[in-house]
Design an enzyme around this catalytic site. Structure first.
Site, PDB file in Angstrom:
ATOM      1  N   GLY A 177       0.737  -1.194  -0.004  1.00  0.00           N
ATOM      2  CA  GLY A 177      -0.063  -0.001   0.053  1.00  0.00           C
ATOM      3  C   GLY A 177       0.729   1.254  -0.012  1.00  0.00           C
ATOM      4  O   GLY A 177       1.894   1.233  -0.410  1.00  0.00           O
ATOM      5  N   ALA A 178       0.359   2.327   0.429  1.00  0.00           N
ATOM      6  CA  ALA A 178       0.755   3.664   0.198  1.00  0.00           C
ATOM      7  C   ALA A 178       1.379   3.639  -1.169  1.00  0.00           C
ATOM      8  O   ALA A 178       2.412   4.147  -1.361  1.00  0.00           O
ATOM      9  CB  ALA A 178       1.971   3.949   1.220  1.00  0.00           C
ATOM     10  N   GLY A 202       5.484   4.547  -8.801  1.00  0.00           N
ATOM     11  CA  GLY A 202       6.240   3.563  -8.871  1.00  0.00           C
ATOM     12  C   GLY A 202       5.361   2.213  -9.007  1.00  0.00           C
ATOM     13  O   GLY A 202       5.315   1.364  -9.942  1.00  0.00           O
ATOM     14  N   HIS A 203       4.251   2.043  -7.952  1.00  0.00           N
ATOM     15  CA  HIS A 203       3.420   1.048  -7.796  1.00  0.00           C
ATOM     16  C   HIS A 203       2.656   1.046  -9.155  1.00  0.00           C
ATOM     17  O   HIS A 203       2.204  -0.007  -9.920  1.00  0.00           O
ATOM     18  CB  HIS A 203       2.508   0.957  -6.801  1.00  0.00           C
ATOM     19  CG  HIS A 203       3.129   0.564  -5.422  1.00  0.00           C
ATOM     20  ND1 HIS A 203       3.398   1.887  -4.542  1.00  0.00           N
ATOM     21  CD2 HIS A 203       3.896  -0.486  -4.945  1.00  0.00           C
ATOM     22  CE1 HIS A 203       4.104   1.216  -3.554  1.00  0.00           C
ATOM     23  NE2 HIS A 203       4.168   0.144  -3.723  1.00  0.00           N
ATOM     24  N   GLU A 247      12.326  -3.163  -9.447  1.00  0.00           N
ATOM     25  CA  GLU A 247      13.765  -3.388  -9.520  1.00  0.00           C
ATOM     26  C   GLU A 247      14.502  -2.741  -8.242  1.00  0.00           C
ATOM     27  O   GLU A 247      15.743  -2.931  -7.973  1.00  0.00           O
ATOM     28  CB  GLU A 247      14.528  -3.272 -10.626  1.00  0.00           C
ATOM     29  CG  GLU A 247      14.056  -4.241 -11.696  1.00  0.00           C
ATOM     30  CD  GLU A 247      14.750  -4.109 -13.131  1.00  0.00           C
ATOM     31  OE1 GLU A 247      15.035  -2.947 -13.197  1.00  0.00           O
ATOM     32  OE2 GLU A 247      14.508  -4.849 -13.834  1.00  0.00           O
ATOM     33  N   GLN A 286      15.423  -8.471  -2.893  1.00  0.00           N
ATOM     34  CA  GLN A 286      14.049  -9.123  -2.906  1.00  0.00           C
ATOM     35  C   GLN A 286      13.654  -9.747  -4.199  1.00  0.00           C
ATOM     36  O   GLN A 286      13.175 -10.932  -4.205  1.00  0.00           O
ATOM     37  CB  GLN A 286      12.958  -8.211  -2.350  1.00  0.00           C
ATOM     38  CG  GLN A 286      11.523  -8.704  -2.293  1.00  0.00           C
ATOM     39  CD  GLN A 286      10.493  -7.434  -2.054  1.00  0.00           C
ATOM     40  OE1 GLN A 286      10.369  -7.378  -0.857  1.00  0.00           O
ATOM     41  NE2 GLN A 286       9.895  -6.951  -2.855  1.00  0.00           N
ATOM     42  N   SER A 308       7.523   4.508  -0.844  1.00  0.00           N
ATOM     43  CA  SER A 308       6.353   4.992   0.155  1.00  0.00           C
ATOM     44  C   SER A 308       6.959   5.700   1.290  1.00  0.00           C
ATOM     45  O   SER A 308       6.412   6.408   1.976  1.00  0.00           O
ATOM     46  CB  SER A 308       5.546   3.452   0.416  1.00  0.00           C
ATOM     47  OG  SER A 308       5.291   2.852  -0.494  1.00  0.00           O
TER      48      SER A 308
HETATM   49  O1  PAF Z   1       8.225  -5.146  -1.719  1.00  0.00           O
HETATM   50  C1  PAF Z   1       7.152  -4.857  -0.964  1.00  0.00           C
HETATM   51  O2  PAF Z   1       6.205  -4.133  -0.870  1.00  0.00           O
HETATM   52  C2  PAF Z   1       6.909  -6.196  -0.202  1.00  0.00           C
HETATM   53  O3  PAF Z   1       8.081  -6.575   0.213  1.00  0.00           O
HETATM   54  C3  PAF Z   1       5.876  -7.054  -0.708  1.00  0.00           C
HETATM   55  C4  PAF Z   1       6.584  -7.809  -1.889  1.00  0.00           C
HETATM   56  C5  PAF Z   1       4.763  -6.661  -1.077  1.00  0.00           C
HETATM   57  C6  PAF Z   1       5.506  -8.429   0.179  1.00  0.00           C
HETATM   58  O4  PAF Z   1       4.890  -7.780   1.362  1.00  0.00           O
END
Ligand code: PAF
Length: 285
Positions: A31-32, A36-37, A149, A154, A187
């Site tokens: 969220g937030a 980018g999202h 990226e 991650q 965020s």
């Molecule tokens: O990158 C994120 O925002 C978080 O690590 C994810 C992949 C949504 C998992 O909670």
């Protein structure tokens, strides 16, 4: 766009899409939401017929309770942003109890890629990420899942998890979105004070200078030291780590010629806000 809070409703919405022969994309978020999202969601909408965006601040990936407490939560604004700007079909915004009716005791072992950088500085963080992302993959069973990226390590770990667990999901890594001044969109930027926001772009500017000016004149260790000293010399900035690594194994390199794909990954505090970013030094053609 539907907002769904239970796993049962989520599965039935995805089954209905599948019954129509639609392909399914998943964009996991906490969220937030920001531009980018939105870039991830728009890409998912271009490539998949039915797109689920999850909004869930996952407690198991926070090793610092204060960080979890202060993480921005803006669900109503997130829903408005998605419905006005994207073609997403579902926002999945479950409660913690819905996702974790029992504590998740699973322990993931990703080997050396999870032991460096964030793995070293945030113990348990990637285990929590793997817990939530694997659950989301099991709930949605998407064809494709989209990750930024900016969270370079991650992304590598999620790719490894998909391989290790034999998920039939294509992981799509999407480029970092930046403001005009170079700061990576995040965020956490919302938590910066005005004066901190003004200096935060120096992080990326310094990394860029290290690529443009220094890379073959200095060893990777010397570049790390130069970047760290330069940033630590600026009020409000404090480098937690800067690592120059093989972009696939994430292990530190000693010489520029050690590998074809070299990435610098940084975590730097700007005031109290922990910002991460990265830069590519070289990539194989
Ligand atoms: O990158 C994120 O925002 C978080 O690590 C994810 C992949 C949504 C998992 O909670």
């Amino acid at each position: 766009m539907d907002t769904i809070t239970t796993i049962r409703d989520l599965k039935s919405a995805v089954s209905a899409a599948r019954a129509k022969g639609q392909t399914v994309g998943l964009v996991p978020t906490m969220g937030a939401l920001h531009i980018g999202h939105l870039s991830l969601v728009k890409r998912a909408c271009e490539e998949c017929d039915f797109v689920v965006v999850s909004v869930f601040v996952n407690p198991t990936q926070f090793n610092n309770p204060e960080d979890l407490r202060t993480y921005p939560r803006t669900l109503d604004a997130d829903i408005a942003l998605l419905s006005e700007n994207t073609g997403a079909n579902v926002v999945f915004a479950p409660t913690v109890e819905e996702v974790y009716p029992e504590p998740d005791t699973r322990q993931f072992a990703f080997g050396p890629i999870a032991e460096v950088m964030e793995g070293e500085h945030r113990p348990g963080h990637f285990n929590g990420v793997a817990q939530i992302v694997s659950k989301l993959f099991m709930f949605v069973e998407p064809d494709k899942a989209y990750f930024g990226e900016k969270d370079f390590q991650q992304l590598a770990i999620i790719r490894k998890m998909v391989k290790d667990m034999d998920f039939k999901i294509q992981i799509v890594g999407c480029p970092i979105v930046r403001y005009m001044d170079g700061l990576a969109v995040s965020s956490r930027n919302a938590l910066l004070q005005e004066d901190e926001r003004a200096i935060a772009p120096i992080i990326q500017a310094t990394l860029r200078r290290s690529v443009e000016e220094m890379q073959y004149k200095m060893t990777p260790a010397e570049v790390i030291s130069w970047v760290t000293k330069t940033l630590n010399g600026i009020e409000h900035l404090e480098v937690e780590y800067y690592s120059i690594v093989d972009g696939l194994t994430l292990q530190p390199i000693e010489n520029w010629g050690d590998t074809e794909y070299v990435v610098g990954c940084i975590t730097c505090y700007c005031g109290k806000v922990r910002l991460i970013d990265n830069i590519t030094y070289k990539v194989s053609e």
